[in-house]
Design an enzyme around this catalytic site. Structure first.
Site, PDB file in Angstrom:
ATOM      1  N   ASN A   5       0.868  -1.176   0.000  1.00  0.00           N
ATOM      2  CA  ASN A   5       0.000   0.000   0.000  1.00  0.00           C
ATOM      3  C   ASN A   5       0.907   1.229   0.000  1.00  0.00           C
ATOM      4  OD1 ASN A   5      -1.805   2.054   0.468  1.00  0.00           O
ATOM      5  ND2 ASN A   5      -2.337   1.408   2.559  1.00  0.00           N
ATOM      6  N   LYS A  21       0.123   4.229  -0.339  1.00  0.00           N
ATOM      7  CA  LYS A  21      -0.556   5.408   0.215  1.00  0.00           C
ATOM      8  C   LYS A  21      -0.356   6.621  -0.708  1.00  0.00           C
ATOM      9  CE  LYS A  21      -0.184   3.460   4.798  1.00  0.00           C
ATOM     10  NZ  LYS A  21      -0.305   3.681   6.220  1.00  0.00           N
ATOM     11  N   HIS A  35      -9.662   0.936   4.496  1.00  0.00           N
ATOM     12  CA  HIS A  35      -8.429   1.150   5.271  1.00  0.00           C
ATOM     13  C   HIS A  35      -8.750   2.085   6.436  1.00  0.00           C
ATOM     14  CE1 HIS A  35      -4.409   2.468   6.368  1.00  0.00           C
ATOM     15  NE2 HIS A  35      -3.948   1.406   5.726  1.00  0.00           N
ATOM     16  N   GLU A  87      -7.287   4.536   7.584  1.00  0.00           N
ATOM     17  CA  GLU A  87      -7.101   5.968   7.282  1.00  0.00           C
ATOM     18  C   GLU A  87      -8.309   6.526   6.544  1.00  0.00           C
ATOM     19  OE1 GLU A  87      -3.228   5.598   5.509  1.00  0.00           O
ATOM     20  OE2 GLU A  87      -2.390   5.126   7.472  1.00  0.00           O
ATOM     21  N   GLU A 144      -5.587  -5.114  10.361  1.00  0.00           N
ATOM     22  CA  GLU A 144      -4.603  -4.074  10.631  1.00  0.00           C
ATOM     23  C   GLU A 144      -4.964  -3.358  11.930  1.00  0.00           C
ATOM     24  OE1 GLU A 144      -2.468  -2.836   6.787  1.00  0.00           O
ATOM     25  OE2 GLU A 144      -4.241  -1.584   6.963  1.00  0.00           O
ATOM     26  N   GLY A 173       2.280   2.057  10.983  1.00  0.00           N
ATOM     27  CA  GLY A 173       3.284   3.114  10.907  1.00  0.00           C
ATOM     28  C   GLY A 173       3.955   3.448  12.233  1.00  0.00           C
ATOM     29  N   SER A 177       3.152  -2.316  10.481  1.00  0.00           N
ATOM     30  CA  SER A 177       4.585  -2.351  10.807  1.00  0.00           C
ATOM     31  C   SER A 177       5.255  -3.681  10.444  1.00  0.00           C
ATOM     32  CB  SER A 177       4.811  -2.016  12.285  1.00  0.00           C
ATOM     33  OG  SER A 177       4.430  -0.680  12.544  1.00  0.00           O
TER      34      SER A 177
HETATM   35  C1  PEP Z   1      -0.972   0.169   6.179  1.00  0.00           C
HETATM   36  O1  PEP Z   1      -1.246   1.341   6.414  1.00  0.00           O
HETATM   37  O2  PEP Z   1      -1.700  -0.512   5.447  1.00  0.00           O
HETATM   38  C2  PEP Z   1       0.228  -0.389   6.785  1.00  0.00           C
HETATM   39  C3  PEP Z   1       0.262  -1.664   6.984  1.00  0.00           C
HETATM   40  O3  PEP Z   1       1.226   0.514   7.113  1.00  0.00           O
HETATM   41  P1  PEP Z   1       2.657   0.178   7.777  1.00  0.00           P
HETATM   42  O4  PEP Z   1       3.182  -1.093   7.171  1.00  0.00           O
HETATM   43  O5  PEP Z   1       3.500   1.367   7.444  1.00  0.00           O
HETATM   44  O6  PEP Z   1       2.417   0.024   9.246  1.00  0.00           O
END
Ligand code: PEP
Length: 245
Positions: free
Chosen positions: A8, A10, A93, A95, A160, A166, A205
Site C-alpha cells: 500500500n 498510500k 483502510h 485511514e 490491521e 506506521g 509495521s
Molecule cells: C498500512 O497502512 O496498510 C500499513 C500496513 O502501514 P505500515 O506497514 O507502514 O504500518
C-alpha cells in the site's frame, strides 16, 4: 493457500519514482513463494499498468466509489480502475474510515461495486488501541466483518490493528493468531464454507526483520505492507519470507 504480499503505497510516488519502484520490484519478483500486489496512488495506475501488464505482479488501487459512473466529483469508480488495468482494490483502510468517515455500510457498498467490476476487494479491519485495552478488539473486528462483507464475498481481509500502523509496534504472535482465528470463525459464520477460501493478511509495521515470524503464524495468509513497500529491497525481503502454497 499461497500467501499474498500487498504493498500500500498510500499518497506516495511521483511518476519517475513510481516507475523505478515498480521496475525494481519486478526485477526481484521471479520465483518468489507468494503472490504480489502493488497499490499505488490513482495518478500512477495507468503508468504502472503498462509496466506490470503480463507479469506476476498484480496492480490495485487504494479506494474506489461504489457506483459505476455518475455525478460524484473527484471519485473513481471500480469500472474505471478495471479499465486501466487494476485487478484489486483496498477498501475500508483505517485511514479512510478515520479521515473520510467511512463506515461498515460504506465499505459494504464499495465491496459490491468492486465485485461488479471483477476487482478483488482487500477489506481492512482492525481495532484502536483503546478498544484493545478495553478488551473489545474481537467484538469490534467481528462487527466490521459482519457489517462490511456481503454474503457472497470473494476477496481478501487485511487485519490491521490501527495502533500498529506506521508505529513500529506489532501485536504479539499469540495476539495475531488469536485475532486471525477469530476472523476465520467470523468468516465461516458470515459466508458459510466459502469462508475457508478467504485469505487473511496481517498489516501493521511489517518489516523484513519481523516478516518471517508473522507469516509463519497459523491463519496468516500474507501481509499488507505500508511503509516498507516503498523500498523495493524491503518489500522483496518480506515477500521472500512468505510461506509458499
Ligand atoms: C498500512 O497502512 O496498510 C500499513 C500496513 O502501514 P505500515 O506497514 O507502514 O504500518
Amino acid at each position: 493457500m499461497r500467501q499474498l504480499i500487498a504493498g500500500n503505497w498510500k499518497m506516495n510516488g511521483l511518476t519517475a519514482a513510481s516507475a523505478a519502484l515498480a521496475d525494481a520490484i519486478l526485477a526481484g519478483a521471479d520465483s518468489l513463494p507468494c503472490d504480489l500486489l502493488v497499490c499505488p496512488p490513482f495518478t500512477q495506475i495507468a503508468a504502472l499498468a503498462a509496466i506490470l501488464r503480463g507479469t506476476m505482479v498484480s496492480l490495485g488501487a487504494q479506494n474506489c466509489h461504489e457506483a459505476a459512473s455518475g455525478a460524484h466529483t473527484g471519485d473513481i469508480s471500480p469500472e474505471m480502475l478495471a479499465d486501466v488495468g487494476c485487478t484489486a482494490v483496498i477498501l475500508g483502510h483505517s485511514e479512510r474510515r478515520q479521515n473520510h468517515h467511512e463506515t461498515d455500510a460504506t465499505v459494504h457498498a464499495k465491496v459490491l461495486g468492486a465485485a461488479r467490476a471483477s476487482l478483488m476487494p482487500v477489506v481492512c479491519v482492525g481495532e484502536t488501541e483503546a478498544q484493545r485495552d478495553a478488551g473489545q478488539h474481537l467484538a469490534i473486528v467481528g462487527g466490521q466483518i459482519a457489517g462490511s462483507l456481503p454474503e457472497n464475498f470473494g476477496g481478501v481481509i487485511a487485519y490491521e490493528p490501527i495502533w500498529a500502523i506506521g508505529t513500529g509496534r506489532t501485536p504479539t504472535q499469540a495476539d495475531i493468531e488469536a485475532m486471525h482465528c477469530h476472523i476465520r470463525a467470523s468468516l465461516f459464520a458470515h459466508l458459510g464454507p466459502a469462508g475457508a477460501r478467504v485469505r487473511i493478511l496481517y498489516g501493521g509495521s511489517v518489516k523484513p526483520d519481523n516478516a518471517a515470524a508473522i507469516l509463519a503464524i497459523p491463519e496468516v495468509g500474507g501481509a499488507l505492507v505500508g511503509g516498507a513497500s516503498l523500498d523495493p529491497k524491503h518489500f522483496l525481503a518480506i515477500a521472500a519470507s512468505a510461506i509458499g502454497g
